[in-house]
Design an enzyme around this catalytic site. Structure first.
Site, PDB file in Angstrom:
ATOM      1  CE  LYS A 194      25.741  46.897  41.994  1.00  0.00           C
ATOM      2  NZ  LYS A 194      24.557  46.138  41.605  1.00  0.00           N
ATOM      3  CE  LYS A 201      20.382  45.990  24.324  1.00  0.00           C
ATOM      4  NZ  LYS A 201      19.002  46.302  23.924  1.00  0.00           N
ATOM      5  CG  HIS A 203      27.898  36.527  37.453  1.00  0.00           C
ATOM      6  ND1 HIS A 203      27.276  37.560  38.126  1.00  0.00           N
ATOM      7  CD2 HIS A 203      29.079  36.337  38.085  1.00  0.00           C
ATOM      8  CE1 HIS A 203      28.065  37.959  39.109  1.00  0.00           C
ATOM      9  NE2 HIS A 203      29.166  37.223  39.113  1.00  0.00           N
ATOM     10  CD  GLU A 258      29.590  40.363  41.012  1.00  0.00           C
ATOM     11  OE1 GLU A 258      29.469  39.548  41.935  1.00  0.00           O
ATOM     12  OE2 GLU A 258      28.638  41.101  40.637  1.00  0.00           O
ATOM     13  NE  ARG A 273      30.261  41.619  49.713  1.00  0.00           N
ATOM     14  CZ  ARG A 273      29.870  40.604  48.960  1.00  0.00           C
ATOM     15  NH1 ARG A 273      30.504  39.450  49.010  1.00  0.00           N
ATOM     16  NH2 ARG A 273      28.846  40.712  48.129  1.00  0.00           N
ATOM     17  NE  ARG A 279      26.187  31.304  46.775  1.00  0.00           N
ATOM     18  CZ  ARG A 279      26.244  32.614  46.856  1.00  0.00           C
ATOM     19  NH1 ARG A 279      25.385  33.270  47.626  1.00  0.00           N
ATOM     20  NH2 ARG A 279      27.140  33.297  46.182  1.00  0.00           N
TER      21      ARG A 279
HETATM   22  P1  ADP Z   1      23.801  42.731  42.831  1.00  0.00           P
HETATM   23  O1  ADP Z   1      24.895  43.603  43.345  1.00  0.00           O
HETATM   24  O2  ADP Z   1      22.442  43.137  43.297  1.00  0.00           O
HETATM   25  O3  ADP Z   1      24.099  41.274  43.001  1.00  0.00           O
HETATM   26  P2  ADP Z   1      24.745  42.730  40.088  1.00  0.00           P
HETATM   27  O4  ADP Z   1      25.035  44.000  39.376  1.00  0.00           O
HETATM   28  O5  ADP Z   1      25.901  41.945  40.598  1.00  0.00           O
HETATM   29  O6  ADP Z   1      23.729  43.019  41.267  1.00  0.00           O
HETATM   30  O7  ADP Z   1      23.886  41.799  39.163  1.00  0.00           O
HETATM   31  C1  ADP Z   1      23.351  40.570  39.615  1.00  0.00           C
HETATM   32  C2  ADP Z   1      22.869  39.733  38.454  1.00  0.00           C
HETATM   33  O8  ADP Z   1      21.895  40.445  37.667  1.00  0.00           O
HETATM   34  C3  ADP Z   1      23.940  39.371  37.446  1.00  0.00           C
HETATM   35  O9  ADP Z   1      24.697  38.259  37.838  1.00  0.00           O
HETATM   36  C4  ADP Z   1      23.106  39.090  36.203  1.00  0.00           C
HETATM   37  O10 ADP Z   1      22.485  37.831  36.277  1.00  0.00           O
HETATM   38  C5  ADP Z   1      22.025  40.131  36.302  1.00  0.00           C
HETATM   39  N1  ADP Z   1      22.390  41.349  35.538  1.00  0.00           N
HETATM   40  C6  ADP Z   1      23.012  42.445  36.005  1.00  0.00           C
HETATM   41  N2  ADP Z   1      23.182  43.364  35.020  1.00  0.00           N
HETATM   42  C7  ADP Z   1      22.641  42.844  33.901  1.00  0.00           C
HETATM   43  C8  ADP Z   1      22.485  43.307  32.530  1.00  0.00           C
HETATM   44  N3  ADP Z   1      22.910  44.495  32.142  1.00  0.00           N
HETATM   45  N4  ADP Z   1      21.876  42.463  31.651  1.00  0.00           N
HETATM   46  C9  ADP Z   1      21.427  41.238  32.020  1.00  0.00           C
HETATM   47  N5  ADP Z   1      21.532  40.764  33.275  1.00  0.00           N
HETATM   48  C10 ADP Z   1      22.130  41.537  34.219  1.00  0.00           C
END
Ligand code: ADP
Length: 430
Positions: free
Chosen positions: A95, A179, A186, A253, A270, A316
Site C-alpha cells: 500500500k 493523517k 468511503h 478506493e 480483484r 451483507r
Molecule cells: P483494508 O485494506 O484493511 O480494508 P483500507 O485502507 O481499505 O484498509 O481502509 C479501511 C477503512 O479504514 C476505510 O474504509 C476507512 O473507514 C478507514 N480508513 C482508512 N484510512 C483512513 C484515514 N486516513 N482516515 C480515516 N479513516 C481511514
C-alpha cells in the site's frame, strides 16, 4: 469436513457442502478446513486444476485473489489466472508503494509517509503530519494492522501494536503513517481494463457503513457525489489504473472528506464482495468481463461513459449475533427462506440443512436490491430483509433492519463513523 475447490469431482459426500459444490459437475477435495492447508495452499489448488484439466482459475475475492506468487505460478503452469498480472498485483499490494504510484500520476493521496520502521523517525513524521494519525500495515487488508494514535504520548504504543498485528496477519511488519480523517466517506470506483489498452470506470460505490473498518452495507450511486465530483473522481480512478496498464476488474478506493476533497486509499486488484451493486446499477456482468479480459478479448462496453441507472443497495448477511457484540454464530441452518420479486438478488452458498463452519468468514450471503430511486431501494431492502428468514443461527438481519430505519441512513448522511454513533445511541436501552 474438508475443503473443496469450485471445480468438483463427485468422490466425497456432498451432504454438507456449499451450494456451488452441490451444483458443480466435479469437485476436488483440496485438504482439511484450515485455510493454510487448503484454500491458501498453492500446490493443492494447482493440482486440482491439473487433475480436472481446467485451463483457467477464478480466484474469487478472498484467500489467493491478490497473491502475486499464485498468479505467477498459474502463469508458469499454463493456467490462466483470471485477474491482473503478478506485477500489477505487486504494484498495488504494497500500500505504501501504491500511494507513490498514484501520487506520481497526480491522483491525490492522504498526507502520509512511505514505509517506516524506526519508532523515533515515525514519531517525528507523525508530528509533522499532525495528530490524530493512522498507522497502517503496508501489506494490509480487512482492517487488520490498522491503529489510530491520538497524540504523541499514545504513538509509541500504537506503532508497536500495529507492527505486531501486521506481522501476525500478513507475515510482514512494515507500516506507514497517514493523517487520520475525522469523518470521511468511503467511496470507491469500479475499474475494468483489457489487454488492448482500454481502461474504464463503471461509477462508484459508497461503502461508508462500516463496523471496525469492515463494510456492512454498500450502495451505488453515492448519495454524496455531485456529477462534477463523480467525473473528477472517476477520471482520477482511471488515471490510477491506467498508470499500471491494469487488466481485469479492480477497485480504486478513496476517502471523501467533509469538504469534498478526495484521497486515494488503496487499490484492490480483484473483484470485490460488493460488486453486485455495480452490476445491478449498470446492467453489466463483471465476472464475465473478468473472463473476457483474461482471455484477451476487449471489454464489451460501448465507447461512451457508463452511467449508473437507478439505485442499488447491498446488505451483507453474516452469521453473527448483533446482540452479543457480533460474536460469530456457527451452527446448522434449519430454515432458509429467500426474499424475491423484481429488483431483488441474493448471492449465497447456503441452504436449510447447511452447517455454518467455525473456520471461515461469517458471511452467509449478500442481499442486493435495485430500484429507480434511493428511497424506493431502501423500501425494497426493508421488505426483503423482513422476508429473509434464517433459523438455527443468529444473523445480522435485525441489525441491518435497524440501519434501514435510521434517519441518518435514510437521509444518506453517513460516514465511516456512522455505525459507531448509531450503536452508542442505542447502548443505554440494551
Ligand atoms: P483494508 O485494506 O484493511 O480494508 P483500507 O485502507 O481499505 O484498509 O481502509 C479501511 C477503512 O479504514 C476505510 O474504509 C476507512 O473507514 C478507514 N480508513 C482508512 N484510512 C483512513 C484515514 N486516513 N482516515 C480515516 N479513516 C481511514
Amino acid at each position: 469436513m474438508a475443503s473443496w475447490t469450485s471445480i468438483h469431482r463427485g468422490v466425497y459426500s456432498r451432504r454438507i457442502a456449499s451450494l456451488h459444490v452441490r451444483f458443480a459437475d466435479e469437485d476436488v477435495c483440496i485438504g482439511p478446513p484450515a485455510a493454510r492447508e487448503s484454500y491458501l495452499n498453492i500446490p493443492r489448488i494447482v493440482a486440482a486444476a491439473e487433475i480436472t484439466g481446467a485451463d483457467a482459475i477464478h480466484p474469487g475475492y478472498g484467500f489467493l485473489a491478490e497473491n502475486a506468487e499464485f498468479s505467477e505460478i498459474c502463469e508458469r503452469s499454463n493456467i490462466t489466472f483470471i485477474g491482473p498480472t503478478p506485477a500489477q498485483i505487486r504494484q498495488m499490494g504494497d500500500k505504501a508503494m501504491a500511494r507513490q504510484t498514484m501520487a506520481e500520476v497526480g491522483v491525490p493521496i492522504v498526507a502520509g509517509t512511505d514505509a517506516i520502521a524506526d519508532p523515533a523517525e515515525a514519531l517525528h513524521a507523525a508530528e509533522g503530519i499532525g495528530f490524530p494519525v493512522l498507522i497502517k500495515a503496508a501489506a494490509g487488508g480487512g482492517g487488520k494492522g490498522m491503529r489510530v494514535a491520538q497524540d504523541s504520548n499514545d504513538f509509541a504504543r500504537q506503532f508497536g501494536m500495529a507492527r505486531q498485528e501486521a506481522a501476525a496477519a500478513f507475515g510482514d511488519d512494515s507500516v506507514y503513517i497517514e493523517k487520520y480523517l475525522a469523518r470521511p466517506r468511503h467511496v470507491e470506483f469500479q475499474v475494468l481494463g483489457d489487454q488492448h489498452g482500454r481502461v474504464i470506470h463503471l461509477g462508484e460505490r459508497d461503502c461508508s457503513v462500516q463496523r471496525r473498518h469492515q463494510k456492512l452495507i454498500e450502495e451505488a450511486p453515492s448519495p454524496a457525489l455531485s456529477q462534477d465530483l463523480r467525473e473528477r473522481m472517476g477520471e482520477a480512478a482511471v488515471r490510477g489504473a491506467a498508470a499500471i496498464d491494469y487488466v481485469g476488474a479492480g477497485t480504486i478506493e478513496f476517502l471523501l472528506d467533509e469538504d469534498g476533497s478526495f484521497y486515494f486509499m488503496e487499490m484492490n486488484t480483484r473483484i470485490q464482495v460488493e460488486h453486485p451493486v455495480t452490476e445491478m446499477a449498470t446492467g453489466f456482468d463483471l465476472v464475465k468481463e473478468q473472463i473476457r479480459a483474461a482471455a484477451g478479448l476487449p471489454l464489451s462496453m460501448p465507447d461512451q461513459p457508463i452511467s449508473l441507472r437507478g439505485h442499488a443497495i447491498e446488505c451483507r448477511i453474516n452469521a453473527e449475533d448483533p446482540r452479543r457484540n457480533f460474536a460469530p454464530s456457527p451452527g446448522t441452518i434449519t430454515t432458509f427462506h429467500l426474499p424475491g420479486g423484481p429488483g431483488v438478488r441474493v448471492d449465497t452458498h447456503v441452504y436449510a440443512g447447511y452447517r455454518v463452519p467455525p473456520f471461515y468468514d461469517s458471511l452467509l450471503g449478500k442481499l442486493i436490491v435495485h430500484a429507480s430511486t434511493r428511497e424506493e431501494a431502501i423500501m425494497r431492502m426493508r421488505h426483503s430483509l423482513a422476508s429473509f428468514v434464517v433459523e438455527g443461527v443468529h444473523t445480522t438481519i435485525p441489525f441491518l433492519q435497524d440501519v434501514m430505519e435510521h434517519p441518518g441512513f435514510v437521509a444518506g448522511e453517513v460516514d465511516t463513523k456512522f455505525l459507531e454513533r448509531m450503536m452508542a445511541e442505542r447502548a443505554p436501552t440494551q
